[in-house]
Scaffold this motif. Sequence first.
Motif, PDB file in Angstrom:
ATOM      1  N   GLU A   1      84.854  60.954  48.298  1.00 53.71           N
ATOM      2  CA  GLU A   1      85.121  59.510  48.214  1.00 53.71           C
ATOM      3  C   GLU A   1      86.409  59.242  47.446  1.00 53.71           C
ATOM      4  O   GLU A   1      87.214  58.383  47.828  1.00 53.71           O
TER       5      GLU A   1
ATOM      6  N   THR B   1      85.375  56.928  56.129  1.00 55.80           N
ATOM      7  CA  THR B   1      84.466  56.789  57.267  1.00 55.80           C
ATOM      8  C   THR B   1      83.100  57.338  56.898  1.00 55.80           C
ATOM      9  O   THR B   1      82.983  58.215  56.042  1.00 55.80           O
ATOM     10  N   ASP B   2      82.078  56.819  57.546  1.00 55.74           N
ATOM     11  CA  ASP B   2      80.717  57.306  57.313  1.00 55.74           C
ATOM     12  C   ASP B   2      80.447  58.606  58.054  1.00 55.74           C
ATOM     13  O   ASP B   2      79.409  59.228  57.845  1.00 55.74           O
TER      14      ASP B   2
END
Length: 203
Positions: free
Chosen positions: A47, A92-93
Amino acid sequence: MNVWLSLICALFAFMAVFLQGDIGAAYGKPEREAVFETLGSIADVHEKLTEKERTKEDMTALLEPYMDKNFAARYVEVNARPAENGWIFDSTDAPELAIPFFSYDNHTKINEAHGVYTVYEYVGHDKDGPVSFKDEYLTTTLKEIKGKMKVTDIGRSKIEPPGNEIPSEYPQKEKHVEDRAAEKAVFPLLPIDCNLLLTRIFQ
């Protein structure tokens, strides 16, 4: 008098530190928890790498405390994209390569074989939502390197990874129950011993 009281206080302080150290060693973190903490740290670094442009070397250095050096470099190569002032991860996930979204409960298993730990979870039979999963196991492989658990691979498998499962319950639970009983037996004796010591000193 003050000298004796100071010595007694120092003795109690030493005993408190000694006992705390022994209890801390006896109740160390379970292996599962230590492994899960490593995976969580990698997710945090991933992250962080979406927030600021860096060189690939800097990205790899941030991952190396939690990943094997070669795998950290591969992880960066797969996820980094060129930006104006360096490289950055996409926010992005569904990154191309990342720690799977494990449940971190009894569905998440850890097997150990020859010093290699495989964290895995079965996915499949979910065809109701917009995303359907194949019948397979999501896997993350770790190994102890210089005293630290580090990720060496992330992948998928059609078969359950081999090895001995690390249970979710803390190992040697019965021993710790005995340790707690022994611990309780020690502390009530302290006031008696202290009173006897003080009586002898003041005599």
